[in-house]
Design an enzyme around this catalytic site. Structure first.
Site, mmCIF file in Angstrom:
data_model
loop_
_atom_site.group_PDB
_atom_site.id
_atom_site.type_symbol
_atom_site.label_atom_id
_atom_site.label_comp_id
_atom_site.label_asym_id
_atom_site.label_seq_id
_atom_site.Cartn_x
_atom_site.Cartn_y
_atom_site.Cartn_z
ATOM 1 N N HIS A 183 58.198 30.492 -11.770
ATOM 2 C CA HIS A 183 59.549 31.016 -12.040
ATOM 3 C C HIS A 183 60.086 30.381 -13.315
ATOM 4 O O HIS A 183 59.722 29.255 -13.655
ATOM 5 C CB HIS A 183 60.460 30.686 -10.841
ATOM 6 C CG HIS A 183 61.846 31.204 -10.993
ATOM 7 N ND1 HIS A 183 62.817 30.523 -11.698
ATOM 8 C CD2 HIS A 183 62.417 32.354 -10.552
ATOM 9 C CE1 HIS A 183 63.934 31.248 -11.670
ATOM 10 N NE2 HIS A 183 63.718 32.353 -10.985
ATOM 11 N N ASP A 309 66.344 39.037 -7.536
ATOM 12 C CA ASP A 309 66.859 37.821 -8.154
ATOM 13 C C ASP A 309 68.260 37.488 -7.644
ATOM 14 O O ASP A 309 69.133 37.082 -8.399
ATOM 15 C CB ASP A 309 66.852 37.895 -9.694
ATOM 16 C CG ASP A 309 66.758 36.512 -10.320
ATOM 17 O OD1 ASP A 309 66.572 35.538 -9.584
ATOM 18 O OD2 ASP A 309 66.900 36.422 -11.544
#
Ligand code: 1DF
Ligand code: MN
Length: 346
Positions: A183, A309
């Site tokens: 990430h 997200d």
């Protein structure tokens, strides 16, 4: 979102959370200046300390692993969330503190999964600067806690995972057959300066620069030759890399042929081969038809997955945008559900 019956469940694969203790430690570091990371200062100086509704709301949503998050998922039409520790996670702390916090946060998120097994699954946090202890924690997290893979928020205080010290982590992922989600983080201290004055350090662009670089370092270093079964996941449709496949292959071949750098040795395959065969992609933050279908076209429809997200991009209407993709019903089902089930064994 109004929702007609559909033949698949929507799994969102890059959904952030944060334990209260970690956030409190971050705020303390921001206040006493005991960190060395300009990107962290920029990003969490805002989220952690700003009184704006955007910042306060995010910090509240990040910490909720119960009713509020579930209600938000219901409102957006998200059936299941794959939770991961938000960036920069534990990676800002010294190795011992980082490991301790990784373990306690993995316990905490696993308890939430046990409370809501049909709505949540989760990835395990680790401390890349404590690779041996991290490898042990991956085994515990997968075998004892039932977590589905590993989350790393890109650089760890400027340290990148192409360092052979990290092989223990890749070995553990490979042995347990669980993916590692790389990430974003803000650009490392070595390269933060030009991003910060224009606020380009975070999700607007700096995240992609930092994380695309990190993924390419792994490829070029030969990590996937050494660990051919290692599975990497990138968000944001690969942080730009799918668009670069042709040029990366072309330039890499020239660098190798001319022996331009001691850090670049020949690879068994082309860089793009690893990006197609060892890497999976999620559309976090990129609910945009041309970019998603481009990624499906050059990478493969079996490797591109849905992500929202949350809570950073909690925009329920975006689920509708993605739902209107011009792909067959079978591909839509792969994208929203079955690719994620297969990769993360959900
Ligand atoms: C932001 C975006 C922050 C993402 C994140 O973690 C994050 C943001 C602190 O909007 O500042 O994970 N993201 O993945 O796009
Ligand atoms: Mn994210």
């Amino acid at each position: 979102m109004s929702d007609t019956p559909r033949p698949y469940r929507r799994i969102a694969t890059e959904e952030a959370w944060a334990p209260a203790e970690m956030l409190q430690r971050w705020v303390k570091m921001l206040e006493d200046g005991s960190h060395n990371d300009p990107g962290f200062g920029s990003l969490w100086g805002f989220f952690g300390r700003s009184p704006t509704p955007r910042a306060r709301d995010l910090v509240a949503r990040l910490q909720d692993l119960g009713d509020r998050r579930l209600a938000d998922m219901d409102a957006a039409g998200v059936d299941m969330a794959l939770l991961s520790l938000t960036c920069p996670g534990v990676q800002l702390f010294d190795p011992d503190t980082a490991m301790q916090l990784a373990i306690s946060s993995n316990d905490e998120v696993a308890a939430a999964v046990r409370r809501h097994p049909t709505r949540f699954a989760a990835l395990a946090a680790v401390a890349p600067h404590a690779p041996e202890a991290s490898a042990r924690e991956i085994e515990r997290a997968v075998n004892t806690l039932g977590l589905k893979g590993v989350i790393v928020n890109s650089h760890t205080q400027g340290f990148y995972m192409d360092d052979p010290k990290c092989w223990a982590i890749f070995e553990a992922c490979e042995a347990l057959d669980v993916p590692l989600y790389l990430h974003p983080n803000t650009p490392s201290p070595q390269m933060a300066a030009p991003f910060i004055p224009r606020c380009l350090d975070a999700a607007i662009y700096g995240f992609a620069v930092e994380t695309g670089l990190h993924a390419l370092r792994l490829v070029v270093a030969g990590v996937f030759d050494r660990f051919p079964k290692l599975k990497l996941v990138l968000g944001h449709l690969g942080e730009g890399l799918p668009y670069w496949l042709y040029r990366i292959d072309f330039m890499h071949a020239g660098i190798v042929a001319n022996n331009r750098s001691p850090g670049v040795k020949p690879l068994a395959r082309k860089p793009s081969d690893y990006l197609r065969e060892n890497v999976w992609y999620t559309c976090s933050g990129m609910p945009w038809e041309p970019a998603i279908t481009f990624c499906q076209h050059v990478i493969g429809q079996d490797r591109v997955m849905y992500a929202m997200d949350y809570p950073y991009q909690y925009v329920p209407d975006e689920v509708g945008m993605v739902e209107r993709l011009f792909v067959s019903p079978q591909v839509k089902r792969m994208f929203f559900e079955t690719n994620a089930r297969a990769l993360f064994k959900i």
